[in-house]
Each structure stands twice: as structure tokens, then as C-alpha cells.
Design a protein around this motif. Structure first.
Motif, short mmCIF file in Angstrom:
data_model
loop_
_atom_site.label_atom_id
_atom_site.label_comp_id
_atom_site.label_asym_id
_atom_site.label_seq_id
_atom_site.Cartn_x
_atom_site.Cartn_y
_atom_site.Cartn_z
N LEU A 63 24.49 -15.44 29.93
CA LEU A 63 24.47 -16.18 28.66
C LEU A 63 25.49 -15.61 27.69
O LEU A 63 26.15 -16.35 26.95
CB LEU A 63 23.07 -16.13 28.04
N VAL A 64 25.62 -14.29 27.68
CA VAL A 64 26.60 -13.63 26.80
C VAL A 64 28.02 -14.04 27.19
O VAL A 64 28.86 -14.33 26.32
CB VAL A 64 26.44 -12.10 26.86
N GLU A 65 28.31 -14.06 28.48
CA GLU A 65 29.64 -14.44 28.95
C GLU A 65 29.98 -15.87 28.52
O GLU A 65 31.11 -16.16 28.10
CB GLU A 65 29.73 -14.32 30.47
N GLU A 66 29.02 -16.76 28.61
CA GLU A 66 29.24 -18.15 28.19
C GLU A 66 29.55 -18.23 26.71
O GLU A 66 30.46 -18.95 26.28
CB GLU A 66 28.01 -18.99 28.53
N GLU A 67 28.77 -17.48 25.91
CA GLU A 67 28.97 -17.53 24.46
C GLU A 67 30.26 -16.85 24.05
O GLU A 67 30.93 -17.29 23.11
CB GLU A 67 27.78 -16.87 23.75
N ARG A 68 30.64 -15.79 24.75
CA ARG A 68 31.90 -15.11 24.45
C ARG A 68 33.08 -16.07 24.60
O ARG A 68 33.98 -16.11 23.76
CB ARG A 68 32.08 -13.90 25.35
N LYS A 69 33.06 -16.85 25.66
CA LYS A 69 34.15 -17.81 25.89
C LYS A 69 34.19 -18.87 24.79
O LYS A 69 35.26 -19.26 24.33
CB LYS A 69 33.99 -18.46 27.26
N ARG A 70 33.01 -19.34 24.39
CA ARG A 70 32.96 -20.35 23.31
C ARG A 70 33.54 -19.79 22.02
O ARG A 70 34.30 -20.46 21.31
CB ARG A 70 31.52 -20.83 23.10
N PHE A 71 33.15 -18.54 21.69
CA PHE A 71 33.63 -17.93 20.46
C PHE A 71 35.13 -17.71 20.51
O PHE A 71 35.86 -17.96 19.54
CB PHE A 71 32.90 -16.61 20.22
N GLU A 72 35.62 -17.26 21.64
CA GLU A 72 37.04 -17.00 21.82
C GLU A 72 37.87 -18.26 21.57
O GLU A 72 38.96 -18.21 20.99
CB GLU A 72 37.30 -16.47 23.22
N ILE A 82 42.86 -9.70 19.24
CA ILE A 82 42.03 -8.55 18.88
C ILE A 82 40.69 -8.63 19.62
O ILE A 82 40.22 -7.66 20.21
CB ILE A 82 41.79 -8.49 17.36
N PHE A 83 40.10 -9.83 19.62
CA PHE A 83 38.79 -10.01 20.24
C PHE A 83 38.82 -9.71 21.73
O PHE A 83 37.84 -9.21 22.30
CB PHE A 83 38.30 -11.45 20.00
N SER A 84 39.94 -9.98 22.37
CA SER A 84 40.04 -9.74 23.82
C SER A 84 39.87 -8.27 24.18
O SER A 84 39.54 -7.93 25.32
CB SER A 84 41.39 -10.25 24.33
N LYS A 85 40.10 -7.37 23.21
CA LYS A 85 39.98 -5.93 23.45
C LYS A 85 38.58 -5.40 23.12
O LYS A 85 38.31 -4.21 23.32
CB LYS A 85 41.00 -5.18 22.59
N ILE A 86 37.70 -6.27 22.61
CA ILE A 86 36.39 -5.83 22.13
C ILE A 86 35.32 -6.12 23.17
O ILE A 86 35.19 -7.25 23.66
CB ILE A 86 36.05 -6.54 20.80
N LYS A 87 34.56 -5.11 23.50
CA LYS A 87 33.40 -5.26 24.39
C LYS A 87 32.20 -5.67 23.54
O LYS A 87 31.89 -5.00 22.55
CB LYS A 87 33.14 -3.93 25.11
N VAL A 88 31.52 -6.74 23.91
CA VAL A 88 30.46 -7.26 23.04
C VAL A 88 29.06 -6.90 23.53
O VAL A 88 28.08 -7.17 22.84
CB VAL A 88 30.56 -8.80 22.86
N GLY A 144 23.02 -0.52 21.20
CA GLY A 144 23.93 -1.64 20.96
C GLY A 144 23.11 -2.88 20.65
O GLY A 144 22.09 -3.14 21.27
N PHE A 145 23.55 -3.63 19.66
CA PHE A 145 22.87 -4.87 19.25
C PHE A 145 23.62 -6.05 19.87
O PHE A 145 24.79 -6.24 19.59
CB PHE A 145 22.84 -4.99 17.73
N VAL A 146 22.95 -6.82 20.72
CA VAL A 146 23.57 -7.95 21.40
C VAL A 146 23.13 -9.25 20.73
O VAL A 146 21.94 -9.50 20.57
CB VAL A 146 23.17 -8.00 22.90
N SER A 147 24.10 -10.06 20.35
CA SER A 147 23.76 -11.34 19.71
C SER A 147 24.59 -12.50 20.25
O SER A 147 24.45 -13.63 19.78
CB SER A 147 23.96 -11.24 18.19
N PHE A 148 25.44 -12.25 21.23
CA PHE A 148 26.28 -13.30 21.80
C PHE A 148 25.51 -14.09 22.86
O PHE A 148 25.80 -14.01 24.04
CB PHE A 148 27.55 -12.69 22.42
N PHE A 149 24.52 -14.84 22.41
CA PHE A 149 23.78 -15.69 23.35
C PHE A 149 22.96 -16.72 22.57
O PHE A 149 22.76 -16.58 21.36
CB PHE A 149 22.86 -14.88 24.26
N ASN A 150 22.53 -17.74 23.27
CA ASN A 150 21.58 -18.70 22.71
C ASN A 150 20.19 -18.06 22.81
O ASN A 150 19.67 -17.86 23.89
CB ASN A 150 21.64 -20.00 23.52
#
Length: 227
Positions: A63-72, A82-88, A144-150
Motif C-alpha cells: 500500500l505504501v509503494e502505491e501511495e508513494r507513486k501517486r505522491f511522486e 529530492i523525493f526520489s532520495k527519501i526513504k518513506v 518511524g511514523f508511516v503514513s503513506f497509505f490508505n
């Protein structure tokens, strides 16, 4: 480690985890600190789901991978670089994940102090996360706080009842080091604001005198930028 040192060292950790397991005794101390948080009307509206199962974590990572692509895709070219270098997230890199939930109905509906500001129960759960984070830091454990998901889809995976809210999804593990500055600052995504620009006196927008504003910034620098 005193409270100021724990606050100073605390970071949103994604890139520095070690594979070492967290002993149950240490995890119990960290969760005890979380449960000791203040709560409106002593409502204690939190629950903690310890997630060790790899297959469950793989589903959430997807789910995180899907949301990362949408945000990108919504970023301009400069921010995307810049975002491409950031681990979420470090969902699979850390030995334990913890989901923190909020139950709006515990001891309800007439919670002392909540009738005029119902959101204070949610704030109480956030305070529990803050306690957990500082206790973990004092134990040498990164969070780590994860929020990149539905979050509704995460609730389905974790079988969280509809009326219970997911407030935080955390990754926990021992770290190689606590970085000196936040990763987002290190990577150039953002910078810390001056404390003196954020403090008002008596009414919103009214800045304190110059002496106190200088004292704010010097004190912050001395306590939090000294290691």
C-alpha cells in the motif's frame, strides 16, 4: 538520558535500523510509557497492535509503494528529484511494527472535558505515541511514523473495527545511530523554523519583545543543536 536528551536524539527513523530483535521486557517498558500518557477525562482511548507477521507487513508495504507513486506524480520536477532520495518507510527493515488506534466510545459518550472539544480524545492518543517515541529513544530504539497509505485499507488488513480509528503506524528497531538532523532536512526537503517566529504573546500574531525572542533561539540552539 534526561528528557531533553531524549527529545534531542529522537528522529523519524527509516534508514538506520539494525536487525536485532527487541526483547519483550524492553517493549513492555516502551508500551508502559505510552499507556502512562495523559488523556482527556482519563479516557485512555488507545490500543496498541504489535505486528510481527511478515506477510501482514508485506501487504501494508505494498500500500505504501502505491501511495508513494501517486505522491511522486503530483510533484514538480525539482521536488520529485529530492523525493526520489527519501526513504518513506522501514516496514520490513524493522523487527516490530505497532499500530496505534483510538476508540472514541471508551467510557463515552460523556467524557469529562471532551464535550466542547471532542478532538481532545484523538490528541490524547497522539500524546501516547509521543511517550512511546521518547521512551523508545531512551532505550536506543528508533521509531518511524508511516503514513503513506490508505488507512482504511490498512484497517482492513489489521481487522480494526469500523468505529475504531487508526492514528499511527510505527516501525521500531535498534539503530546504528540517531542521525544528527532529521532525514528530510538532510535531503533538502525542508528546514526547521526559528522558534522565535512561532511564539506569540497574549494574542495571535503579537510577537514577544526582542530580548525574549533572542533568548528562545539561543536556548533552543544550546539544548537541541549541541550534539
Amino acid at each position: 538520558m534526561n528528557v531533553y536528551e531524549a527529545i534531542r536524539k529522537r528522529r523519524d527513523i527509516r534508514s538506520y535500523y539494525k536487525p536485532d530483535p527487541i526483547p519483550d521486557e524492553v517493549l513492555a517498558r516502551i508500551l508502559s510509557a505510552a499507556h502512562f500518557a495523559p488523556s482527556v477525562g482519563y479516557s485512555q482511548p488507545w490500543n496498541f497492535i504489535i505486528i510481527r507477521d511478515t506477510e501482514i507487513r508485506k501487504k501494508i508495504k505494498q500500500l505504501v509503494e502505491e501511495e508513494r507513486k501517486r505522491f511522486e506524480n503530483i510533484l514538480d520536477e525539482e521536488r520529485r528529484a529530492i523525493f526520489s532520495k527519501i526513504k518513506v518507510e522501514a516496514i520490513l527493515d524493522s523487527p516490530i511494527n505497532i499500530a496505534v488506534t483510538y476508540d472514541p466510545n471508551r467510557f463515552g459518550p460523556n467524557i469529562l472535558g471532551r464535550t466542547t472539544m471532542p478532538e481532545t480524545s484523538l490528541y490524547s492518543t497522539v500524546l501516547a505515541i509521543g511517550n512511546l517515541w521518547l521512551a523508545a529513544t531512551a532505550e536506543g530504539i528508533g521509531v518511524g511514523f508511516v503514513s503513506f497509505f490508505n488507512k482504511e485499507r490498512v484497517k482492513e488488513i489489521l481487522k480494526i473495527p469500523k468505529e475504531i480509528e487508526l492514528v499511527g503506524y510505527l516501525t521500531l528497531g535498534y539503530v546504528k545511530e540517531f542521525p544528527k538532523i532529521p532525514e528530510l532536512e538532510e535531503k533538502g526537503w525542508n528546514r526547521r523554523l526559528m522558534l522565535s517566529d512561532l511564539v506569540f504573546e497574549d494574542i495571535f500574531g503579537n510577537r514577544p519583545g526582542e530580548h525574549f525572542r533572542l533568548l528562545l533561539d539561543r536556548t533552543f540552539e544550546k539544548i537541541f543543536n549541541s550534539f
